[in-house]
Design an enzyme around this catalytic site. Structure first.
Site, PDB file in Angstrom:
ATOM      1  N   ASN A   1      -3.864   6.184  -1.952  1.00 13.90           N
ATOM      2  CA  ASN A   1      -3.656   6.681  -0.590  1.00 13.90           C
ATOM      3  C   ASN A   1      -3.247   8.145  -0.543  1.00 13.90           C
ATOM      4  O   ASN A   1      -3.464   8.826   0.448  1.00 13.90           O
ATOM      5  CB  ASN A   1      -2.643   5.810   0.137  1.00 13.90           C
ATOM      6  CG  ASN A   1      -3.288   4.507   0.574  1.00 13.90           C
ATOM      7  OD1 ASN A   1      -4.421   4.506   1.061  1.00 13.90           O
ATOM      8  ND2 ASN A   1      -2.612   3.391   0.374  1.00 13.90           N
TER       9      ASN A   1
ATOM     10  N   GLU B   1      -4.782  -0.942  -8.860  1.00 17.57           N
ATOM     11  CA  GLU B   1      -3.865   0.163  -9.158  1.00 17.57           C
ATOM     12  C   GLU B   1      -2.535  -0.483  -9.559  1.00 17.57           C
ATOM     13  O   GLU B   1      -1.936  -1.205  -8.758  1.00 17.57           O
ATOM     14  CB  GLU B   1      -3.713   1.031  -7.896  1.00 17.57           C
ATOM     15  CG  GLU B   1      -3.084   2.373  -8.120  1.00 17.57           C
ATOM     16  CD  GLU B   1      -3.030   3.215  -6.821  1.00 17.57           C
ATOM     17  OE1 GLU B   1      -2.978   2.641  -5.723  1.00 17.57           O
ATOM     18  OE2 GLU B   1      -3.025   4.451  -6.939  1.00 17.57           O
TER      19      GLU B   1
ATOM     20  N   SER C   1       0.836  -1.212   0.000  1.00 14.65           N
ATOM     21  CA  SER C   1       0.000   0.000   0.000  1.00 14.65           C
ATOM     22  C   SER C   1       0.859   1.246   0.000  1.00 14.65           C
ATOM     23  O   SER C   1       0.367   2.332  -0.307  1.00 14.65           O
ATOM     24  CB  SER C   1      -0.855   0.070   1.263  1.00 14.65           C
ATOM     25  OG  SER C   1      -1.474  -1.134   1.523  1.00 14.65           O
TER      26      SER C   1
ATOM     27  N   HIS D   1      -1.752  -3.295  -6.886  1.00 14.45           N
ATOM     28  CA  HIS D   1      -2.437  -2.914  -5.645  1.00 14.45           C
ATOM     29  C   HIS D   1      -3.928  -3.255  -5.759  1.00 14.45           C
ATOM     30  O   HIS D   1      -4.716  -2.482  -6.301  1.00 14.45           O
ATOM     31  CB  HIS D   1      -2.203  -1.409  -5.427  1.00 14.45           C
ATOM     32  CG  HIS D   1      -2.642  -0.899  -4.089  1.00 14.45           C
ATOM     33  ND1 HIS D   1      -2.865   0.427  -3.838  1.00 14.45           N
ATOM     34  CD2 HIS D   1      -2.901  -1.535  -2.922  1.00 14.45           C
ATOM     35  CE1 HIS D   1      -3.236   0.583  -2.585  1.00 14.45           C
ATOM     36  NE2 HIS D   1      -3.269  -0.594  -2.009  1.00 14.45           N
TER      37      HIS D   1
HETATM   38  P1  NAD Z   1      -2.332  -9.669   6.780  1.00 17.97           P
HETATM   39  O1  NAD Z   1      -1.651  -9.353   8.058  1.00 17.97           O
HETATM   40  O2  NAD Z   1      -3.776 -10.025   6.805  1.00 17.97           O
HETATM   41  O3  NAD Z   1      -1.549 -10.877   6.063  1.00 17.97           O
HETATM   42  C1  NAD Z   1      -0.163 -10.893   5.893  1.00 17.97           C
HETATM   43  C2  NAD Z   1       0.297 -12.341   5.836  1.00 17.97           C
HETATM   44  O4  NAD Z   1       1.666 -12.366   5.448  1.00 17.97           O
HETATM   45  C3  NAD Z   1       0.210 -13.074   7.194  1.00 17.97           C
HETATM   46  O5  NAD Z   1      -0.569 -14.244   7.045  1.00 17.97           O
HETATM   47  C4  NAD Z   1       1.676 -13.404   7.530  1.00 17.97           C
HETATM   48  O6  NAD Z   1       1.829 -14.642   8.200  1.00 17.97           O
HETATM   49  C5  NAD Z   1       2.269 -13.458   6.118  1.00 17.97           C
HETATM   50  N1  NAD Z   1       3.706 -13.340   6.062  1.00 17.97           N
HETATM   51  C6  NAD Z   1       4.539 -12.604   6.865  1.00 17.97           C
HETATM   52  N2  NAD Z   1       5.815 -12.807   6.491  1.00 17.97           N
HETATM   53  C7  NAD Z   1       5.802 -13.674   5.438  1.00 17.97           C
HETATM   54  C8  NAD Z   1       6.819 -14.277   4.633  1.00 17.97           C
HETATM   55  N3  NAD Z   1       8.113 -14.013   4.822  1.00 17.97           N
HETATM   56  N4  NAD Z   1       6.449 -15.132   3.675  1.00 17.97           N
HETATM   57  C9  NAD Z   1       5.136 -15.403   3.472  1.00 17.97           C
HETATM   58  N5  NAD Z   1       4.128 -14.873   4.200  1.00 17.97           N
HETATM   59  C10 NAD Z   1       4.466 -14.017   5.174  1.00 17.97           C
HETATM   60  O7  NAD Z   1      -2.062  -8.431   5.830  1.00 17.97           O
HETATM   61  P2  NAD Z   1      -2.937  -7.911   4.598  1.00 17.97           P
HETATM   62  O8  NAD Z   1      -3.950  -6.944   5.090  1.00 17.97           O
HETATM   63  O9  NAD Z   1      -3.363  -9.097   3.779  1.00 17.97           O
HETATM   64  O10 NAD Z   1      -1.849  -7.059   3.803  1.00 17.97           O
HETATM   65  C11 NAD Z   1      -0.929  -7.655   2.928  1.00 17.97           C
HETATM   66  C12 NAD Z   1      -0.359  -6.599   2.002  1.00 17.97           C
HETATM   67  O11 NAD Z   1      -1.418  -6.003   1.257  1.00 17.97           O
HETATM   68  C13 NAD Z   1       0.353  -5.440   2.713  1.00 17.97           C
HETATM   69  O12 NAD Z   1       1.442  -5.044   1.938  1.00 17.97           O
HETATM   70  C14 NAD Z   1      -0.734  -4.364   2.752  1.00 17.97           C
HETATM   71  O13 NAD Z   1      -0.180  -3.064   2.800  1.00 17.97           O
HETATM   72  C15 NAD Z   1      -1.416  -4.602   1.423  1.00 17.97           C
HETATM   73  N6  NAD Z   1      -2.797  -4.120   1.325  1.00 17.97           N
HETATM   74  C16 NAD Z   1      -3.697  -4.313   2.339  1.00 17.97           C
HETATM   75  C17 NAD Z   1      -5.014  -3.876   2.196  1.00 17.97           C
HETATM   76  C18 NAD Z   1      -6.046  -4.110   3.273  1.00 17.97           C
HETATM   77  O14 NAD Z   1      -7.106  -3.471   3.250  1.00 17.97           O
HETATM   78  N7  NAD Z   1      -5.811  -5.020   4.220  1.00 17.97           N
HETATM   79  C19 NAD Z   1      -5.417  -3.253   1.013  1.00 17.97           C
HETATM   80  C20 NAD Z   1      -4.490  -3.085  -0.023  1.00 17.97           C
HETATM   81  C21 NAD Z   1      -3.186  -3.526   0.140  1.00 17.97           C
END
Ligand code: NAD
Length: 280
Positions: free
Chosen positions: A188, A150, A117, A138
């Site tokens: 963002n 995105e 993000s 994204h």
């Molecule tokens: P989340 O915390 O729900 O999931 C992240 C996962 O990554 C966890 O299950 C964790 O165990 C895993 N992880 C950590 N280290 C790892 C590794 N080395 N190898 C493999 N897996 C690993 O997070 P999320 O909300 O799904 O966010 C993930 C990404 O998406 C982030 O970069 C976030 O900025 C982006 N994002 C999130 C949203 C949202 O609304 N949640 C929206 C757009 C983008």
């Protein structure tokens, strides 16, 4: 894309795995935690079941999608993917090390995308020997429902890579929008200053959270007010993104509101803690 690897089985990762599997792609979903893989598959099952119930897809298609998703904790067992979409936790050092590993283990032609993000695509790409094949993809939350992807071009991302990723997003029924790599991208950079300003309105006593949200919902036709949206995103996440904008663009117009800092310090992070601008 015939075969895609998704790194991270959390909120975003399992949604991305689901949409690719629903469109005939074989998917391997990777997480460091076995528990996260189980929870991720549970989320996919639940989402597909809701779609079957609504009549959006038939039960056979849901079963076929599920059967296309494999899971593993082994980052070197990705099976030569055409595309990797990284959706691990939002920590720069973690993403840098994942991309170094992916670069070392994936075939040279594999495109490496990140769902970050706020982290610079250019900086992530610089950790690899293939910066022309590194790009931001994204997706929005919840991935199966949201139309936008995105697509963020880093400094060295090639036109061929951008074209392939735009095409891949369209094949999922999404609408990709190409943007360049500057802090906050477009989503963002535009959204967070609005949320921040809404918080300043509350801090300065201009209006209550309910009043601010009602003005924006009824006056601007937003489906949800900015403060309710901030609670949904997580106030800690909003603060982290505002810090990236403030630091990366060097302009005080992105200065995080002191009330936001105070709420985060108090552990009032929004929906996930039961208390933000609203009580849950
Ligand atoms: P989340 O915390 O729900 O999931 C992240 C996962 O990554 C966890 O299950 C964790 O165990 C895993 N992880 C950590 N280290 C790892 C590794 N080395 N190898 C493999 N897996 C690993 O997070 P999320 O909300 O799904 O966010 C993930 C990404 O998406 C982030 O970069 C976030 O900025 C982006 N994002 C999130 C949203 C949202 O609304 N949640 C929206 C757009 C983008």
């Amino acid at each position: 894309m015939k075969h895609v690897a998704v790194i991270g089985a959390g909120t975003m990762g399992n949604g991305i795995a689901q949409v690719y599997a629903m469109h005939g792609t074989s998917v391997v979903m990777v997480d460091v935690a076995t528990g996260a893989l189980g929870k991720g598959m549970e989320a996919v099952r639940g989402s597909l079941a809701r779609m079957v119930k609504k009549g959006t897809i038939d039960p056979g298609a849901a079963d076929a999608a599920l059967s296309r998703i494999a899971t593993t904790t082994d980052m070197s067992a990705l099976g030569d993917p055409d595309l990797v979409v990284e959706a691990a936790s939002e920590q720069p050092a973690l993403k840098f090390s994942i991309f170094e590993k992916l670069d070392a283990t994936c075939p040279p032609a594999t495109i490496l995308a990140t769902n970050t993000s706020s982290i610079s695509i250019t900086e992530i790409a610089a950790r690899t020997r293939r910066p022309d094949r590194v790009i931001g993809m994204h997706f929005m939350n919840p991935v199966p429902l949201m139309q936008l992807v995105e697509v963020i071009r880093g400094q060295a991302t090639s036109t061929a890579t951008t074209g392939a990723v735009m095409e891949s997003a369209r094949a999922l029924g999404k609408t990709p929008v190409e943007v360049n790599d500057y802090p906050g991208f477009v989503s963002n950079r535009v959204l967070m200053p609005m949320i921040n300003e809404a918080i300043f309105c509350v801090m300065e006593g201009v209006a209550t959270p309910e009043a601010v949200d009602t003005v924006m919902k009824l006056g601007m036709a937003h489906p949800m007010g900015p403060l309710m949206l901030a609670d949904l995103i997580g106030l800690d996440t909003c603060l982290a993104i505002l810090e990236v904008l403030h630091r990366g663009l060097g302009d005080d117009k992105y200065r995080p509101c002191p009330l936001l800092r105070r709420m985060v310090a108090a552990g009032q992070l929004g929906r996930k803690t039961g208390q933000g601008f609203y009580k849950y």
